[in-house]
Enzyme design. Structure first.
Site, short mmCIF file in Angstrom:
data_model
loop_
_atom_site.label_atom_id
_atom_site.label_comp_id
_atom_site.label_asym_id
_atom_site.label_seq_id
_atom_site.Cartn_x
_atom_site.Cartn_y
_atom_site.Cartn_z
N LYS A 116 0.65 -1.19 -0.04
CA LYS A 116 -0.27 -0.01 0.12
C LYS A 116 0.92 1.29 0.04
CE LYS A 116 -2.37 -1.16 3.87
NZ LYS A 116 -1.93 -2.20 4.14
N ARG B 117 -9.18 1.59 9.04
CA ARG B 117 -8.88 0.12 9.42
C ARG B 117 -10.03 -0.41 10.44
NH1 ARG B 117 -3.07 0.72 8.92
NH2 ARG B 117 -1.60 -1.29 8.92
N ARG C 156 11.21 -6.69 4.14
CA ARG C 156 11.12 -5.21 4.63
C ARG C 156 12.00 -4.77 5.96
NH1 ARG C 156 5.44 -2.48 4.49
NH2 ARG C 156 4.96 -3.46 6.29
N ARG D 237 11.64 -1.75 10.31
CA ARG D 237 10.24 -1.63 10.91
C ARG D 237 10.16 -2.26 12.31
NH1 ARG D 237 5.12 0.04 7.24
NH2 ARG D 237 4.25 -1.13 9.14
N ARG E 124 -0.85 -8.79 13.15
CA ARG E 124 -1.50 -7.51 12.31
C ARG E 124 -2.37 -8.36 11.01
NH1 ARG E 124 4.05 -5.62 10.06
NH2 ARG E 124 2.96 -4.25 8.80
#
Ligand code: AMP
Length: 194
Positions: free
Chosen positions: A13, A88, A127, A133, A144
């Protein structure tokens, strides 16, 4: 134009929202990026949300809606925005509807980026290596994904029941391929509105 880029964690996204916002010359609004900036700057809000982000849970709606509303008041968002990671929850979607109605604005389209779970996990772990992160690890990812299924996916039904069109896009492929699919989906949504 106000577009929502919707999809599970790791669907791409952020990357796609950047490209879409640039293409249309509108603001890229990412609540996740805003929270990470607060954490980086060690603000009070940052301290409050840091453990929530690290765990993979959702920041409470009230706080999230407040930060989104103040961002949408910036003048660069006056001409439009690509929303990345917001709403969300159904409560956030309802708050967005109220905010847009007050400003006499309308949602253009919801782009739903579809990516299978195993591809998502691989992307998240990659990532983690690239960006570091705090929520890009197996445990936070599992959380998540389950939060996404339970709290975020119902937002799609909310929009399907409203007048807003939901455009499904295949999120597997190169950045450019997915970007052209998204642009085609936005065009198609715009066409339907004329
Ligand atoms: P993202 O960068 O969109 O993947 O968001 C990273 C994290 O920020 C999420 O896992 C949540 O903890 C928090 N967050 C971002 N956007 C929202 C939102 N709309 N509602 C609640 N929490 C959010």
């Amino acid at each position: 134009m106000i577009a929502i880029l919707f999809g599970p964690p790791g669907a791409g996204k952020g990357t796609q929202a950047t490209l879409l916002a640039r293409h249309f010359g509108v603001a890229h609004v990412s609540t996740g990026a805003m929270f990470r900036a607060e954490i980086e700057a060690q603000t009070m809000l940052g301290h409050e949300v840091a453990p929530i982000l690290a765990s993979g849970a959702l920041v409470p709606d009230e706080l999230t809606v407040r930060i989104l509303e103040s961002r949408m008041d910036h003048k660069d968002a006056a001409g439009g925005a690509v929303l990345d990671g917001f709403p969300r929850t159904v409560a956030q979607a309802q708050a967005l509807d109220r905010m847009l109605a007050q400003q006499a604005r309308e949602l253009t389209v919801v782009i739903n980026v579809n990516v299978p779970d195993e591809v998502l996990l691989n992307r998240i772990l990659k990532r983690a290596a690239d960006e570091g992160r705090t929520d890009d690890n197996r445990e936070a990812f599992a959380k998540r994904i389950s939060v996404y299924r339970q709290q975020t996916e119902p937002v799609l039904d909310y929009y399907k029941q409203a007048r807003t069109g939901v455009e499904d896009v295949d999120g597997v492929g190169s950045i450019e391929e997915v970007n052209s699919r998204i642009l085609a989906a936005v065009e198609s949504a715009n066409g339907q509105r004329v």
